[in-house]
Each structure stands twice: as structure tokens, then as C-alpha cells.
Design a protein around this motif. Structure first.
Motif, PDB file in Angstrom:
ATOM      1  N   GLN A  65      15.995  66.751  28.530  1.00  0.00           N
ATOM      2  CA  GLN A  65      15.735  65.515  29.268  1.00  0.00           C
ATOM      3  C   GLN A  65      17.023  64.753  29.556  1.00  0.00           C
ATOM      4  N   LYS A  66      17.887  64.615  28.549  1.00  0.00           N
ATOM      5  CA  LYS A  66      19.179  63.962  28.754  1.00  0.00           C
ATOM      6  C   LYS A  66      20.079  64.237  27.568  1.00  0.00           C
ATOM      7  N   GLY A  67      21.407  64.141  27.826  1.00  0.00           N
ATOM      8  CA  GLY A  67      22.374  64.352  26.770  1.00  0.00           C
ATOM      9  C   GLY A  67      22.423  63.181  25.813  1.00  0.00           C
ATOM     10  N   LYS A  68      22.990  63.419  24.647  1.00  0.00           N
ATOM     11  CA  LYS A  68      23.118  62.360  23.653  1.00  0.00           C
ATOM     12  C   LYS A  68      24.538  61.802  23.619  1.00  0.00           C
ATOM     13  N   SER A  69      25.533  62.688  23.501  1.00  0.00           N
ATOM     14  CA  SER A  69      26.924  62.228  23.401  1.00  0.00           C
ATOM     15  C   SER A  69      27.625  62.207  24.752  1.00  0.00           C
ATOM     16  N   SER A  70      27.034  62.838  25.757  1.00  0.00           N
ATOM     17  CA  SER A  70      27.594  62.835  27.105  1.00  0.00           C
ATOM     18  C   SER A  70      26.459  63.069  28.093  1.00  0.00           C
ATOM     19  N   SER A  71      26.779  62.993  29.377  1.00  0.00           N
ATOM     20  CA  SER A  71      25.751  63.211  30.387  1.00  0.00           C
ATOM     21  C   SER A  71      25.385  64.681  30.520  1.00  0.00           C
ATOM     22  N   ALA A  72      26.239  65.565  30.014  1.00  0.00           N
ATOM     23  CA  ALA A  72      25.986  67.003  30.103  1.00  0.00           C
ATOM     24  C   ALA A  72      25.203  67.460  28.871  1.00  0.00           C
ATOM     25  N   ILE A  73      23.968  67.829  29.075  1.00  0.00           N
ATOM     26  CA  ILE A  73      23.133  68.300  27.963  1.00  0.00           C
ATOM     27  C   ILE A  73      23.782  69.501  27.282  1.00  0.00           C
ATOM     28  N   GLY A  74      24.394  70.374  28.087  1.00  0.00           N
ATOM     29  CA  GLY A  74      25.029  71.568  27.530  1.00  0.00           C
ATOM     30  C   GLY A  74      26.102  71.251  26.511  1.00  0.00           C
ATOM     31  N   SER A  75      26.745  70.118  26.656  1.00  0.00           N
ATOM     32  CA  SER A  75      27.791  69.730  25.717  1.00  0.00           C
ATOM     33  C   SER A  75      27.227  69.485  24.324  1.00  0.00           C
ATOM     34  N   ASP A  76      26.085  68.820  24.249  1.00  0.00           N
ATOM     35  CA  ASP A  76      25.466  68.557  22.944  1.00  0.00           C
ATOM     36  C   ASP A  76      24.918  69.834  22.314  1.00  0.00           C
ATOM     37  N   ILE A  77      24.337  70.698  23.133  1.00  0.00           N
ATOM     38  CA  ILE A  77      23.833  71.966  22.583  1.00  0.00           C
ATOM     39  C   ILE A  77      24.999  72.819  22.107  1.00  0.00           C
ATOM     40  N   ALA A  78      26.092  72.807  22.873  1.00  0.00           N
ATOM     41  CA  ALA A  78      27.277  73.575  22.491  1.00  0.00           C
ATOM     42  C   ALA A  78      27.856  73.066  21.168  1.00  0.00           C
ATOM     43  N   TYR A  79      27.901  71.758  20.992  1.00  0.00           N
ATOM     44  CA  TYR A  79      28.387  71.201  19.727  1.00  0.00           C
ATOM     45  C   TYR A  79      27.543  71.730  18.572  1.00  0.00           C
ATOM     46  N   THR A 103      22.601  79.241  36.192  1.00  0.00           N
ATOM     47  CA  THR A 103      23.964  79.695  35.935  1.00  0.00           C
ATOM     48  C   THR A 103      24.039  80.237  34.522  1.00  0.00           C
ATOM     49  N   ALA A 104      24.896  81.235  34.314  1.00  0.00           N
ATOM     50  CA  ALA A 104      25.061  81.796  32.978  1.00  0.00           C
ATOM     51  C   ALA A 104      25.853  80.865  32.065  1.00  0.00           C
ATOM     52  N   THR A 105      26.560  79.906  32.658  1.00  0.00           N
ATOM     53  CA  THR A 105      27.342  78.943  31.873  1.00  0.00           C
ATOM     54  C   THR A 105      26.940  77.536  32.276  1.00  0.00           C
ATOM     55  N   PRO A 106      25.979  76.957  31.587  1.00  0.00           N
ATOM     56  CA  PRO A 106      25.511  75.614  31.948  1.00  0.00           C
ATOM     57  C   PRO A 106      26.621  74.576  31.878  1.00  0.00           C
ATOM     58  N   ARG A 107      26.454  73.528  32.625  1.00  0.00           N
ATOM     59  CA  ARG A 107      27.433  72.445  32.641  1.00  0.00           C
ATOM     60  C   ARG A 107      27.627  71.890  31.229  1.00  0.00           C
ATOM     61  N   GLY A 108      28.867  71.856  30.800  1.00  0.00           N
ATOM     62  CA  GLY A 108      29.194  71.338  29.474  1.00  0.00           C
ATOM     63  C   GLY A 108      29.108  72.363  28.365  1.00  0.00           C
ATOM     64  N   ALA A 109      28.608  73.563  28.657  1.00  0.00           N
ATOM     65  CA  ALA A 109      28.381  74.550  27.603  1.00  0.00           C
ATOM     66  C   ALA A 109      29.669  75.168  27.079  1.00  0.00           C
ATOM     67  N   GLY A 110      30.676  75.307  27.940  1.00  0.00           N
ATOM     68  CA  GLY A 110      31.937  75.885  27.491  1.00  0.00           C
ATOM     69  C   GLY A 110      31.940  77.402  27.483  1.00  0.00           C
ATOM     70  N   HIS A 111      30.882  78.007  26.934  1.00  0.00           N
ATOM     71  CA  HIS A 111      30.749  79.460  26.898  1.00  0.00           C
ATOM     72  C   HIS A 111      29.544  79.886  27.732  1.00  0.00           C
ATOM     73  N   SER A 112      29.553  81.145  28.125  1.00  0.00           N
ATOM     74  CA  SER A 112      28.394  81.716  28.803  1.00  0.00           C
ATOM     75  C   SER A 112      27.315  82.045  27.782  1.00  0.00           C
ATOM     76  N   MET A 113      26.113  82.355  28.262  1.00  0.00           N
ATOM     77  CA  MET A 113      25.040  82.785  27.367  1.00  0.00           C
ATOM     78  C   MET A 113      25.435  84.062  26.646  1.00  0.00           C
ATOM     79  N   ASP A 114      26.157  84.960  27.330  1.00  0.00           N
ATOM     80  CA  ASP A 114      26.644  86.168  26.677  1.00  0.00           C
ATOM     81  C   ASP A 114      27.396  85.810  25.395  1.00  0.00           C
ATOM     82  N   CYS A 115      28.276  84.829  25.508  1.00  0.00           N
ATOM     83  CA  CYS A 115      29.109  84.462  24.366  1.00  0.00           C
ATOM     84  C   CYS A 115      28.324  83.743  23.275  1.00  0.00           C
ATOM     85  N   TRP A 116      27.383  82.911  23.646  1.00  0.00           N
ATOM     86  CA  TRP A 116      26.615  82.221  22.604  1.00  0.00           C
ATOM     87  C   TRP A 116      25.842  83.217  21.748  1.00  0.00           C
ATOM     88  N   PHE A 117      25.329  84.276  22.368  1.00  0.00           N
ATOM     89  CA  PHE A 117      24.650  85.298  21.580  1.00  0.00           C
ATOM     90  C   PHE A 117      25.642  86.118  20.768  1.00  0.00           C
TER      91      PHE A 117
END
Length: 216
Positions: A65-79, A103-117
Motif C-alpha cells: 500500500q505504501k512505504g514506511k521509511s521512504s516512498s519506495a515500498i521496495g526499499s523497505d522490503i529490501a531492508y 519489472t524484475a527489479t522493483p523501484r527501491g529494491a536494489g537487487h533483482s528477484m533473481d538475487c533476492w532468491f
């Protein structure tokens, strides 16, 4: 409770995932696992979860729904995934975000899904749920043979997971191994798995039998 928690996994759709990398390759491509906080094991370090989930992996972040520490939700999940690389719910949330953003690399995620797995499996190769999620996504992107291998690896670690057996059966069905799909289906349904999709697939293909024992 466990079955209820993971039954929704069967309906998710994913992005493509690569073959497993070696440790050195994974670190070179997807980064070191060293982190300022962690890395910690999602299964055992529960006492360390609260601070991460309060300030980063909130209910709103998990629901995309929305990010917590930034506007990019992917950033919080990545943390969250840097602190807990095998955080099952965060892995699922990241894959859903990737699909949502196409996209395989969501905004703020830093890594692709390949890398997260890769990072999750590199961190804890003995975590069957990470392999289940990975295997399901391989299957749902048309890599059924690779999915079978990944899900069988998960089953070696946990032979009592109905969700795993159900998804393994789907993968076996798609590669044409109907007898193994049938065996997986019987194990899943004997354990109470509620979704009828695998049984219906086998029936339509003329491969369903009621008389097979779950351990046959």
C-alpha cells in the motif's frame, strides 16, 4: 496454522528465476550477506524481528500500500531482506511488487528477484520454505523441470508440507510425469490441502485414481 498461512502461495504468479549460482558467483553478482543489522535467520531469531517489522516491514508495506521509511515500498522490503535474507513473507512481498511494477527489479529494491532468491538460499540452504517459494516461481514462469528439482530439494528437508506436495504435483504434471503428480496430489490431499486444482488437472487428463495410497 502452517497450512493456512501458506495456502495462498499456490495462487501467486512470478517472474523468472535463474539456475542456482555458486557461493562465489552469488556474492559477486548479488552482493555480500554482511549487513549492519544481521543477517539473522527468520525462523530462529524471532526476538530480533520486531524492530525491523515495526520500522520497515509494516502491514502496509507487506500489502504494497505504501512505504514506511521512504516512498519506495521496495526499499523497505529490501531492508527487511538484508537483515533477514530468508524472511518468507518479505520474499513473497518482493515478488508481488515485482509483478505489480512489471519489472524484475522493483523501484527501491536494489537487487533483482533473481538475487533476492540467491541471497536467501545462500544464507540458509536448509530452509525448505525458501526453496518452496523459489520452486513455485520457477514453475509459474514455465521452468517446470527446474521447479521440480527445486521442490524436490525442499521435500528432502521437509516431507510433511502439503503445500509443497501440491506445488510439486503441479510441476510434475506440466513436465508430463503424471504418476509422480498423482503421488504428490494424494500426499497433499491426505494432509488436508484444500485447493482442488491439481486433482481436476489429473482428472481432465484421465490420470486421476482414487486408490493410490499417499505413500505409494
Amino acid at each position: 496454522m502452517r497450512l493456512k498461512r501458506y495456502v495462498l502461495l499456490a495462487s501467486l504468479v512470478s517472474l523468472a528465476l535463474p539456475a542456482s549460482l555458486t557461493y562465489a558467483q552469488g556474492e559477486a553478482v548479488c552482493g555480500s550477506l554482511q549487513n549492519g543489522y544481521g543477517p539473522y535467520d527468520y525462523r530462529t531469531d524471532k526476538h530480533r524481528l520486531e524492530i525491523v517489522e515495526r520500522y520497515h516491514f509494516t502491514a502496509e508495506v507487506e500489502a504494497l500500500q505504501k512505504g514506511k521509511s521512504s516512498s519506495a515500498i521496495g526499499s523497505d522490503i529490501a531492508y527487511t531482506l538484508r537483515a533477514f535474507p530468508n524472511h518468507h513473507r518479505a520474499l513473497l512481498a518482493m515478488t508481488k511488487l515485482a509483478r505489480k511494477e512489471r519489472t524484475a527489479t522493483p523501484r527501491g529494491a536494489g537487487h533483482s528477484m533473481d538475487c533476492w532468491f540467491d541471497r536467501a538460499e545462500r544464507f540458509r540452504s536448509d530452509d525448505p520454505m525458501v526453496k518452496v517459494i523459489h520452486g513455485m516461481y520457477l514453475h509459474q514462469t514455465g521452468k517446470s523441470a527446474e521447479a521440480v528439482a527445486k521442490l524436490e530439494a525442499a521435500r528432502q528437508l521437509d516431507s510433511q508440507d502439503a503445500n509443497l506436495d501440491y506445488n510439486l504435483g503441479l510441476a510434475y504434471f506440466d513436465v508430463g510425469h503424471y504418476e509422480k503428480a498423482l503421488q504428490s496430489a494424494h500426499r497433499a490431499y491426505a494432509a488436508g490441502f484444500p485447493l482442488p486444482g491439481l486433482r481436476e488437472k489429473l482428472k481432465r487428463a484421465g490420470k486421476w485414481r482414487e486408490d493410490l495410497r499417499p505413500d505409494e
